[in-house]
Design a protein around this motif. Structure first.
Motif, mmCIF file in Angstrom:
data_model
loop_
_atom_site.group_PDB
_atom_site.id
_atom_site.type_symbol
_atom_site.label_atom_id
_atom_site.label_comp_id
_atom_site.label_asym_id
_atom_site.label_seq_id
_atom_site.Cartn_x
_atom_site.Cartn_y
_atom_site.Cartn_z
ATOM 1 N N UNK A 1 0.836 -1.197 0.000
ATOM 2 C CA UNK A 1 0.000 0.000 0.000
ATOM 3 C C UNK A 1 0.875 1.253 0.000
ATOM 4 N N UNK A 2 1.895 1.261 0.840
ATOM 5 C CA UNK A 2 2.783 2.417 0.907
ATOM 6 C C UNK A 2 3.511 2.640 -0.417
ATOM 7 N N UNK A 3 4.052 1.574 -1.003
ATOM 8 C CA UNK A 3 4.770 1.710 -2.265
ATOM 9 C C UNK A 3 3.847 2.152 -3.387
ATOM 10 N N UNK A 4 2.636 1.630 -3.421
ATOM 11 C CA UNK A 4 1.674 2.045 -4.454
ATOM 12 C C UNK A 4 1.284 3.502 -4.280
ATOM 13 N N UNK A 5 1.152 3.941 -3.034
ATOM 14 C CA UNK A 5 0.820 5.348 -2.778
ATOM 15 C C UNK A 5 1.926 6.268 -3.261
ATOM 16 N N UNK A 6 3.173 5.902 -2.992
ATOM 17 C CA UNK A 6 4.295 6.715 -3.458
ATOM 18 C C UNK A 6 4.404 6.681 -4.973
ATOM 19 N N UNK A 7 4.079 5.567 -5.598
ATOM 20 C CA UNK A 7 4.085 5.503 -7.064
ATOM 21 C C UNK A 7 3.067 6.474 -7.648
ATOM 22 N N UNK A 8 1.911 6.572 -7.026
ATOM 23 C CA UNK A 8 0.891 7.520 -7.489
ATOM 24 C C UNK A 8 1.327 8.958 -7.229
ATOM 25 N N UNK A 9 1.892 9.230 -6.064
ATOM 26 C CA UNK A 9 2.307 10.595 -5.732
ATOM 27 C C UNK A 9 3.417 11.089 -6.647
ATOM 28 N N UNK B 1 4.591 10.968 -13.105
ATOM 29 C CA UNK B 1 5.052 12.138 -13.862
ATOM 30 C C UNK B 1 3.911 13.019 -14.338
ATOM 31 N N UNK B 2 2.785 12.427 -14.713
ATOM 32 C CA UNK B 2 1.697 13.196 -15.316
ATOM 33 C C UNK B 2 0.649 13.634 -14.309
ATOM 34 N N UNK B 3 0.245 12.730 -13.419
ATOM 35 C CA UNK B 3 -0.862 13.040 -12.513
ATOM 36 C C UNK B 3 -0.479 13.004 -11.042
ATOM 37 N N UNK B 4 0.806 12.936 -10.722
ATOM 38 C CA UNK B 4 1.240 12.849 -9.332
ATOM 39 C C UNK B 4 1.108 14.181 -8.610
ATOM 40 N N UNK B 5 0.805 14.095 -7.323
ATOM 41 C CA UNK B 5 0.623 15.302 -6.528
ATOM 42 C C UNK B 5 1.940 16.042 -6.312
ATOM 43 N N UNK B 6 3.044 15.314 -6.310
ATOM 44 C CA UNK B 6 4.338 15.973 -6.089
ATOM 45 C C UNK B 6 4.658 16.915 -7.235
ATOM 46 N N UNK C 1 10.950 7.183 -0.536
ATOM 47 C CA UNK C 1 9.885 6.320 -0.010
ATOM 48 C C UNK C 1 10.396 5.456 1.136
ATOM 49 N N UNK C 2 11.591 4.917 1.007
ATOM 50 C CA UNK C 2 12.135 4.055 2.060
ATOM 51 C C UNK C 2 12.446 4.840 3.329
ATOM 52 N N UNK C 3 12.902 6.082 3.184
ATOM 53 C CA UNK C 3 13.139 6.924 4.364
ATOM 54 C C UNK C 3 11.833 7.154 5.110
ATOM 55 N N UNK C 4 10.788 7.465 4.382
ATOM 56 C CA UNK C 4 9.472 7.699 4.996
ATOM 57 C C UNK C 4 8.992 6.460 5.755
ATOM 58 N N UNK D 1 7.682 0.259 -7.184
ATOM 59 C CA UNK D 1 7.807 1.610 -7.707
ATOM 60 C C UNK D 1 8.534 1.664 -9.045
ATOM 61 N N UNK D 2 9.647 0.961 -9.182
ATOM 62 C CA UNK D 2 10.447 1.078 -10.408
ATOM 63 C C UNK D 2 10.847 -0.252 -11.026
ATOM 64 N N UNK D 3 10.666 -1.358 -10.314
ATOM 65 C CA UNK D 3 11.120 -2.685 -10.755
ATOM 66 C C UNK D 3 12.620 -2.711 -11.024
ATOM 67 N N UNK D 4 13.351 -1.830 -10.344
ATOM 68 C CA UNK D 4 14.789 -1.769 -10.540
ATOM 69 C C UNK D 4 15.221 -0.934 -11.719
ATOM 70 N N UNK D 5 14.275 -0.371 -12.462
ATOM 71 C CA UNK D 5 14.574 0.391 -13.661
ATOM 72 C C UNK D 5 14.554 1.890 -13.414
ATOM 73 N N UNK D 6 14.570 2.635 -14.491
ATOM 74 C CA UNK D 6 14.703 2.155 -15.880
ATOM 75 C C UNK D 6 16.084 1.561 -16.154
#
Length: 328
Positions: A153-161, A164-169, A197-200, A269-274
């Motif tokens: 849940x935490x990782x998915x939330x950070x992925x959304x935040x 690039x296009x619709x993130x709140x950040x 994300x890991x620091x949080x 979040x990144x699957x180790x990529x890009x």
């Protein structure tokens, strides 16, 4: 009536109370009583669950991981159980791979930056909440939310935040005139994103442990330092940090071991990529085993064993420093 014995060195007719003599060995010293067989079986019964747990969940998986890394386990050989013994070939292939250097660098950066930031912020918050103001309990409970949430849940939330296009950040940064940042898809920012994300996620753990350590510091020390004219920074440097050293050491060690094996947050979040921009050793091991259509269990186990060795090295360093501190 209590029995008495005649004392040879006393006048006739005098007597001394009799005492029960303890059994003596050949050299005259008392013989210690050995535990009975029933006591031994009782002790074994109490320790048996712990031994079974260690063997099943630690010793056997470790043995299997070493065994996997020393054989050539293809999916077919894994099912049939007839993998060829190749010795340290898998380790040599891993170390000589082009991705190894980048994975080591990413692991060091990801681990050290995460641990430093988590400890610093956690310590600052622990000192802040130590003052026990009115809403300190409520705020402390709110800071524990990242620790209580499932990691997916935490990782998915950070992925959304950080989208690039619709993130709140990016939306907030755009309000200040800062252009769009490709947090998750840019090689320049992908590792930074997973570190944030890991620091949080790790701050609550440091906050709880360090706050408990502060509770054990006598308040009289701060009162005496205040009477001597020490300001808040001097009290923190001369009292808080030295007395928190044992708690800080175990907090950093546990955080280090946990951060070395982080997979879920980075993978979601990144699957180790890009590419391999955010690939750590843990992600590399997971990718070799499950992240492609052609799993290589042997090389994945070899990378996992390297992680175990790194964690053991830091563990022995901690024990050495702890013993050195106790001697001094």
């Amino acid at each position: 009536m209590r029995p008495t014995l005649q004392n040879a060195g006393s006048p006739a007719g005098t007597s001394v109370p009799a005492t029960t003599a303890s059994p003596r060995g050949p050299r005259g010293d008392a013989v210690s009583r050995r535990p009975s067989t029933a006591h031994r079986w009782a002790a074994l019964a109490f320790i048996a669950p712990l031994l079974a747990y260690l063997v099943i969940f630690y010793a056997y998986p470790l043995y299997r991981n070493v065994e996997l890394s020393l054989h050539d386990y293809t999916p077919r050989a894994f099912v049939q159980g007839n993998a060829d013994f190749v010795g340290f070939t898998n380790f040599l292939d891993v170390v000589s791979s082009q991705a190894f250097g980048l994975a080591i660098r990413n692991t060091l950066v990801f681990t050290l930056v995460s641990i430093l930031a988590q400890y610093t912020i956690g310590l600052a918050l622990a000192v802040f909440f130590y003052r026990n103001f009115r809403l300190s309990g409520v705020l402390r409970a709110m800071f524990l939310i990242p620790w209580l949430l499932p990691l997916i849940v935490s990782a998915s939330t950070w992925s959304w935040m950080l989208n690039s296009d619709s993130g709140i950040v990016n939306s907030v940064l755009g309000a200040f005139g800062i252009g769009q940042i490709n947090w998750l898809t840019s090689p320049q920012w992908a590792l930074t994103s997973v570190i944030i994300a890991n620091i949080w996620l790790g701050i609550p753990f440091n906050l709880v442990i360090l706050y408990a350590g502060l509770q054990n510091i006598p308040a009289e020390l701060y009162e005496a330092a205040s009477l001597d004219g020490a300001d808040a920074w001097q009290q923190f440097r001369r009292i808080t940090l030295p007395l928190l050293r044992p708690v800080s050491a175990i907090t950093i060690l546990l955080g280090l071991i946990y951060t070395l094996k982080v997979v879920d947050v980075v993978w979601i979040m990144t699957s180790g990529g890009p590419g391999n921009a955010s690939t750590t050793l843990a992600i590399w091991s997971y990718r070799r085993a499950f992240g492609t259509g052609q799993p290589d269990f042997s090389q994945a186990a070899a990378v996992g064993n390297l992680l175990i060795v790194i964690a053991l090295v830091f563990g022995f360093v901690y024990l050495h420093l702890q013993r050195r501190q106790e001697r001094s």
